[in-house]
Write a protein that holds these residues in place. Structure first.
Motif, short mmCIF file in Angstrom:
data_model
loop_
_atom_site.label_atom_id
_atom_site.label_comp_id
_atom_site.label_asym_id
_atom_site.label_seq_id
_atom_site.Cartn_x
_atom_site.Cartn_y
_atom_site.Cartn_z
N PRO A 36 33.41 33.69 18.34
CA PRO A 36 33.84 33.32 19.69
C PRO A 36 35.17 32.59 19.75
O PRO A 36 35.75 32.45 20.83
CB PRO A 36 32.70 32.41 20.18
N ASP A 37 35.67 32.13 18.60
CA ASP A 37 36.96 31.45 18.57
C ASP A 37 38.12 32.39 18.24
O ASP A 37 39.28 31.98 18.26
CB ASP A 37 36.93 30.32 17.54
N ARG A 38 37.82 33.66 17.93
CA ARG A 38 38.85 34.66 17.60
C ARG A 38 38.54 35.96 18.32
O ARG A 38 38.38 37.02 17.72
CB ARG A 38 38.91 34.89 16.08
N LEU A 39 38.46 35.88 19.63
CA LEU A 39 38.08 37.04 20.44
C LEU A 39 39.23 38.05 20.52
O LEU A 39 40.40 37.71 20.35
CB LEU A 39 37.69 36.59 21.84
N VAL A 40 38.85 39.28 20.81
CA VAL A 40 39.82 40.36 21.02
C VAL A 40 39.46 41.07 22.31
O VAL A 40 38.29 41.43 22.52
CB VAL A 40 39.82 41.36 19.83
N LEU A 41 40.44 41.27 23.17
CA LEU A 41 40.21 41.93 24.46
C LEU A 41 40.44 43.43 24.30
O LEU A 41 41.50 43.87 23.86
CB LEU A 41 41.15 41.36 25.52
N VAL A 68 44.99 42.44 32.70
CA VAL A 68 44.99 41.29 33.62
C VAL A 68 43.79 41.36 34.55
O VAL A 68 43.14 40.34 34.82
CB VAL A 68 46.31 41.25 34.42
N THR A 69 43.46 42.55 35.03
CA THR A 69 42.31 42.70 35.92
C THR A 69 41.02 42.33 35.21
O THR A 69 40.15 41.67 35.79
CB THR A 69 42.23 44.14 36.46
N GLN A 70 40.86 42.76 33.95
CA GLN A 70 39.66 42.40 33.19
C GLN A 70 39.53 40.90 33.02
O GLN A 70 38.46 40.32 33.20
CB GLN A 70 39.70 43.07 31.81
N LEU A 71 40.65 40.24 32.67
CA LEU A 71 40.60 38.79 32.47
C LEU A 71 40.28 38.07 33.78
O LEU A 71 39.50 37.11 33.80
CB LEU A 71 41.93 38.30 31.90
N ASN A 72 40.86 38.52 34.88
CA ASN A 72 40.58 37.89 36.17
C ASN A 72 39.15 38.12 36.62
O ASN A 72 38.54 37.25 37.25
CB ASN A 72 41.57 38.40 37.21
N ASP A 73 38.61 39.29 36.30
CA ASP A 73 37.19 39.54 36.60
C ASP A 73 36.32 38.51 35.90
O ASP A 73 35.37 37.97 36.47
CB ASP A 73 36.79 40.95 36.16
N ALA A 74 36.66 38.25 34.63
CA ALA A 74 35.88 37.27 33.87
C ALA A 74 36.09 35.86 34.42
O ALA A 74 35.15 35.08 34.53
CB ALA A 74 36.28 37.33 32.39
N GLU A 96 29.11 48.30 27.93
CA GLU A 96 27.90 47.97 28.67
C GLU A 96 26.83 47.45 27.72
O GLU A 96 26.68 47.91 26.59
CB GLU A 96 27.37 49.21 29.39
N GLY A 97 26.09 46.48 28.22
CA GLY A 97 24.99 45.95 27.44
C GLY A 97 25.36 44.82 26.51
O GLY A 97 24.50 44.21 25.90
N THR A 98 26.65 44.51 26.37
CA THR A 98 27.06 43.40 25.53
C THR A 98 27.22 42.15 26.38
O THR A 98 27.51 42.23 27.56
CB THR A 98 28.40 43.69 24.82
N LYS A 99 27.04 41.00 25.75
CA LYS A 99 27.16 39.75 26.47
C LYS A 99 28.64 39.47 26.79
O LYS A 99 29.51 39.84 26.02
CB LYS A 99 26.58 38.61 25.64
N PRO A 100 28.93 38.84 27.93
CA PRO A 100 30.32 38.51 28.24
C PRO A 100 30.92 37.62 27.17
O PRO A 100 30.25 36.78 26.58
CB PRO A 100 30.20 37.77 29.59
N ALA A 101 32.20 37.82 26.92
CA ALA A 101 32.89 37.01 25.91
C ALA A 101 33.00 35.56 26.37
O ALA A 101 33.08 34.66 25.56
CB ALA A 101 34.28 37.59 25.64
N GLY A 156 45.56 30.81 24.44
CA GLY A 156 45.12 29.50 24.88
C GLY A 156 43.64 29.41 25.21
O GLY A 156 43.08 28.30 25.25
N ILE A 157 42.99 30.56 25.45
CA ILE A 157 41.56 30.52 25.79
C ILE A 157 40.69 31.13 24.69
O ILE A 157 39.52 31.44 24.91
CB ILE A 157 41.29 31.25 27.13
N GLY A 158 41.27 31.31 23.49
CA GLY A 158 40.46 31.70 22.35
C GLY A 158 40.54 33.15 21.95
O GLY A 158 39.72 33.62 21.15
N TYR A 159 41.52 33.91 22.46
CA TYR A 159 41.68 35.31 22.08
C TYR A 159 42.75 35.45 21.00
O TYR A 159 43.76 34.75 21.02
CB TYR A 159 42.07 36.17 23.28
N ALA A 160 42.52 36.37 20.08
CA ALA A 160 43.50 36.64 19.03
C ALA A 160 44.47 37.74 19.45
O ALA A 160 45.51 37.92 18.81
CB ALA A 160 42.79 37.06 17.74
#
Length: 520
Positions: free
Chosen positions: A83-88, A131-137, A148-153, A333-337
């Motif tokens: 969770p500290d090295r996420l990838v979008l 940008v739309t995906q990040l704003n949705d989150a 589908e079926g995976t937990k939100p990052a 800044g929010i934990g994505y690599a």
């Protein structure tokens, strides 16, 4: 004999080889966690939290879409474990909306649209999806993870806290990115941006533009003067005082008129500025009034250092790289690599019609080393084999610009008979429901008579060359066996002669397909 009866004899509940598209294959969905993939999948994937570029060329049915789904699934698994090295993940596999928007901007002329298509258009489309995906989150509307079926990052509350801790300049950058690229599916883009503006901690009230402040001050001044004038006795005033009053009134009216003229001038200046931006970003659906409302709220002082694509910025050729870097800065800044962009199905858009030259016009702008080697951005290009042939005909100057030697290229996605045998066996097992847990796992060879050797089946699959044709071969094989076996005297073992006949026919079909003299 009925095919269902044949499969039921082996306790198989559905045909393992009936699907031809990975996106719509329920068997593949059940097998995706088993890491059954192409031997070069590791090269294509690379290190998940250090996104890099890969280019894969493959025939129709060679498993490009399956690899895309597996790449996204691998990233989702990585995100769950780190969770500290996420990838979008940015799915860029449906090009129809982008091409339709460009086609509309070009007046409906397909050839003109393809000639004018730029790398900047691809960059805008990719940034819009990301940008739309990040704003949705951030707004709690859906997960930033497209699987589908995976937990939100991220939980949106956690994401909000992390964003609030970012420097104000970074949060302003994201507000600008959202104004330019956010594409909400169901709500007004301005209303959503206003909500995002507050969630970024930039303030509950948007600052009033100076032109409006000037008008308000002028009106208050004149109102105050009118109240003061009415409260005084006009008969006690001298001619000098009356002249002074007229001068004050004239100054107030001139100030109000000047403020109104400034307000109108400022309005049209913003309008032209926003139209200029929209002209240089034709793939983004945005009305000038929408963009104007959002940018005015930010103010000129915040926009002056922003790399917004305009005519004054030299058509914004470098602005997309700067905007991408600012987006990566927000993600970091929010934990994505970083982000991984999955490009697939480039032969499927309506305007392409499977034509190689049109596919070339779409993909060639992206074959730029500066674009493919951006820090924190991994581009995974899963391309039809026809484009490989065109690449090999290009000039040395093209290879100098694309630097394909640095892009982890899989020159041709090929499959051995042994690998296809393992995949087909796994599909068989995935469709079997055994009543006794101690039963031996079913093998593909269990379907054949004893005189059929494993090497013969592997050799037949090797001639099919790729998964889709291997599945078609086995489907036809079972179908032909059932056709030759009567229902009242069923035979549940496929004979060698049936294998040879179907292999011969399917092998010829594959060869005709590769020569272009037979449909897929």
């Amino acid at each position: 004999m009925n095919i269902d009866s044949f499969l039921a004899h082996y306790q198989i509940t559905e045909n393992p080889y009936g699907a031809e598209e990975a996106r719509l294959d329920p068997v593949f969905e059940r097998l995706i966690e088993k890491d059954l993939s192409h031997p070069e999948f590791g090269k294509v994937m690379g290190k998940v939290d250090q996104p890099g570029t890969s280019i894969v060329f493959g025939e129709k049915g060679s498993g490009k879409t399956a690899i895309r789904i597996m790449l996204a699934n691998q990233i989702a698994r990585h995100n769950a474990e780190h969770p500290d090295r996420l990838v979008l993940t940015v799915p860029y596999d449906d090009l129809n909306p982008v091409l339709d928007q460009l086609l509309s901007a070009c007046g409906g002329d397909v050839e003109s649209m393809l000639k004018e298509l730029r790398l900047e258009d691809h960059q805008d489309a990719i940034l819009s999806i990301a940008v739309t995906q990040l704003n949705d989150a951030l707004l709690g509307e859906q997960s930033a993870d497209p699987i589908e079926g995976t937990k939100p990052a991220h939980n949106w509350r956690e994401l909000k806290k992390k964003l609030r801790k970012l420097p104000r300049s970074t949060r302003v950058n994201h507000a600008v990115l959202s104004a330019l690229y956010d594409q909400p599916k169901s709500v007004s883009v301005v209303n959503r941006w206003n909500q995002l503006y507050r969630r970024l901690g930039l303030g509950w009230f948007k600052p009033l533009p100076w032109a409006w402040i000037s008008v308000c001050v002028s009106i208050l001044f004149l109102a105050g003067f009118a109240v003061w004038y009415l409260m005084t006795n006009e008969g006690d005033r001298t001619n000098v005082q009356k002249g002074f009053d007229l001068a004050i009134l004239g100054i107030g009216l001139a100030s109000l008129l000047s403020s109104i003229c400034g307000l109108i001038t400022n309005y049209f200046r913003w309008k032209l500025y926003c139209k200029d931006i929209i002209t240089h970003m034709p793939v983004i659906k945005r009305q000038p009034s929408e963009l104007q409302s959002m940018l005015i709220a930010l103010g000129r002082s915040k926009l002056i250092w922003q790399p917004i694509p305009t005519s004054k910025g030299g058509d914004g050729k470098d602005s997309r790289y700067q905007l991408t870097r600012r987006f990566i800065e927000v993600l970091t800044g929010i934990g994505y690599a970083g982000i991984v962009v999955l490009v697939d199905r480039v032969d499927e858009p309506t305007v392409i019609q499977g034509k190689t030259e049109r596919m070339r016009a779409i993909i060639w702008p992206m074959l730029d080393n500066k674009f493919l080697q951006q820090k924190g951005v991994g581009i995974k290009l899963l391309l039809p084999i026809e484009l490989r042939h065109l690449v090999h005909r290009e000039s040395p100057a093209f290879f100098e610009e694309a630097r394909l030697d640095k892009q982890h290229v899989v020159d041709r996605l090929t499959w051995s008979g042994a690998t296809l045998y393992d995949i087909c066996t796994s599909r068989l097992r995935a469709c079997r429901v055994s009543e006794n847990e101690s039963d031996r796992p079913i093998q593909l060879m269990d379907l054949f008579q004893p005189d059929v050797t494993r090497d013969a089946v592997i050799d037949a699959l090797d001639q099919m060359q790729q998964p889709r044709d291997a599945f078609k071969f086995l489907y036809s094989l079972i179908q032909e066996h059932c056709r030759l076996s009567p229902e009242d005297d069923p035979n549940y073992k496929i004979a060698r002669i049936t294998l040879d006949n179907v292999r011969r026919a399917q092998s010829q079909r594959v060869q005709d397909l590769q020569r272009g003299i037979a449909p897929a």
